[in-house]
Design an enzyme around this catalytic site. Structure first.
Site, mmCIF file in Angstrom:
data_model
loop_
_atom_site.group_PDB
_atom_site.id
_atom_site.type_symbol
_atom_site.label_atom_id
_atom_site.label_comp_id
_atom_site.label_asym_id
_atom_site.label_seq_id
_atom_site.Cartn_x
_atom_site.Cartn_y
_atom_site.Cartn_z
ATOM 1 N N HIS A 167 -7.111 -6.398 -0.358
ATOM 2 C CA HIS A 167 -6.059 -5.385 -0.362
ATOM 3 C C HIS A 167 -4.957 -5.711 0.638
ATOM 4 C CE1 HIS A 167 -4.314 -1.331 -0.506
ATOM 5 N NE2 HIS A 167 -4.357 -1.309 0.821
ATOM 6 N N TYR A 182 -0.557 11.716 3.332
ATOM 7 C CA TYR A 182 -1.374 11.960 2.149
ATOM 8 C C TYR A 182 -1.533 13.451 1.853
ATOM 9 C CZ TYR A 182 -2.721 7.039 2.377
ATOM 10 O OH TYR A 182 -2.703 5.670 2.390
ATOM 11 N N ASP A 225 0.848 -1.184 0.000
ATOM 12 C CA ASP A 225 0.000 0.000 0.000
ATOM 13 C C ASP A 225 0.889 1.240 0.000
ATOM 14 O OD1 ASP A 225 -2.853 1.136 0.462
ATOM 15 O OD2 ASP A 225 -1.758 1.919 2.195
#
Length: 332
Positions: free
Chosen positions: A306, A251, A139
């Protein structure tokens, strides 16, 4: 994605935030077992940045280094299956990234620029006494792993990325495919100050619990089940005061750093992908190969999520062993 999760959990009907003073049963068991095995807990302090980095290590010093970079919202514990698996032949180090877990978390968002994250990994290798490693990222940790391989190819013997495409593939694909733009809407949501942290913490971290356990996004639909004790380990880490701001700050700088000016990867690369990833469309995995000017292998696991290294650890470990042991030949 996050708005739908939030609304499905009842919105602001009940705002509760329970601070965990104790680590939780599974994390305590893991810590206890580590004293009886070769798993050790360490910290590194870097004078230039003034930051302390926490990591867990397994395997003997002097063996080749395998460095593990976790994703969001995770910490070193997401690599628990790999720490035990690869310690026989590697010095395996699972890091808490900047802002996560027991690693220091700078307050200001500019301290989480991609350049800072890349420098962290370079400094960690130097401090551990290594010039190169097998680098594995999942990720967001996969994003960092790609960047290390691009910027410092001499540091990466082999690159293994789990459920994250080459960064340029991601930025190009998201602009052309509305479905992926919707799945990645949390990137934009995270640009808002303080409110994302609040959203994650309401109703005793139900959004976080939902991500790991729901049928649509969670671990263990067809593989290993995330136990209640495993989940409590995550809640313990992210329930600490201020523990969500560091991870979300990663982020908050991404749009100033992408797309990349330099983007080719010259390291032998394995890309592993869970086909049922709720956040990343599998087509991005296929396109990634155009950016790797060396041996490239893509393996897509059907009915896997995921959270691949936790969902299907036995299969993932076997695929990694195969890749590590085979001779790889650079593409012409």
């Amino acid at each position: 994605m996050f708005w739908s999760v939030y609304l499905s959990l009842g919105g602001l009907k009940s705002y509760t935030w329970i601070f965990r003073c104790e680590r939780g049963e599974m994390l305590n068991i893991f810590l206890c077992q580590s004293t009886q095995t070769s798993l050790k807990f360490h910290a590194l302090y870097f004078q230039d940045s003034g930051l302390r980095f926490h990591y867990v290590a397994a395997g003997e010093r002097g063996k080749p280094l395998m460095l593990l970079l976790h994703g969001f919202p995770e910490f070193w514990y997401s690599w628990r299956y790999q720490l035990r698996e690869f310690k026989s032949e590697y010095r395996v180090v699972a890091l808490d990234l900047r802002g996560y877990g027991e690693t220091d978390a700078p307050i200001h968002r500019q301290n989480y620029k991609l350049d800072c994250l890349i420098t962290d990994i370079k400094d960690i290798l130097d401090s551990l006494g290594y010039s190169k490693c097998v680098l594995i990222g999942h990720d967001w940790g996969g994003m960092i792993a790609w960047l290390i391989a691009i910027c410092y190819p001499e540091m990466v013997m082999k690159l293994i990325v789990i459920n994250f495409p080459h960064p340029n593939v991601f930025t190009e694909y998201i602009l052309r495919h509305p479905a992926q733009l919707l799945k990645s809407s949390y990137y934009y949501f995270f640009q808002i100050p303080w409110f994302p942290e609040f959203m994650f913490s309401i109703n005793d971290f139900k959004v976080l619990k939902h991500l790991f356990t729901s049928h649509s996004t969670g671990i263990g639909r067809k593989g290993c089940q995330l136990t209640t004790e495993d989940l409590e380990a995550y809640i313990y880490v992210f329930s600490q005061p201020g523990a969500l701001s560091g991870p979300i700050n990663h982020y908050r700088n991404i749009f100033s750093c992408l797309p990349l000016k330099h983007h080719m990867v010259t390291t032998p690369t394995l890309l592993l992908w869970g086909e049922n990833d709720a956040f990343m469309e599998v087509e991005m995995a296929e396109v990634t190969k155009i950016y790797v000017k060396n041996y490239f292998r893509l393996t897509i696991l059907s009915e896997a999520s995921h959270w691949l290294q936790q969902d299907q650890p036995d299969i993932v470990n076997k695929l990694i062993w195969t890749f590590l042991k085979e001779e790889t030949r650079k593409k012409d």
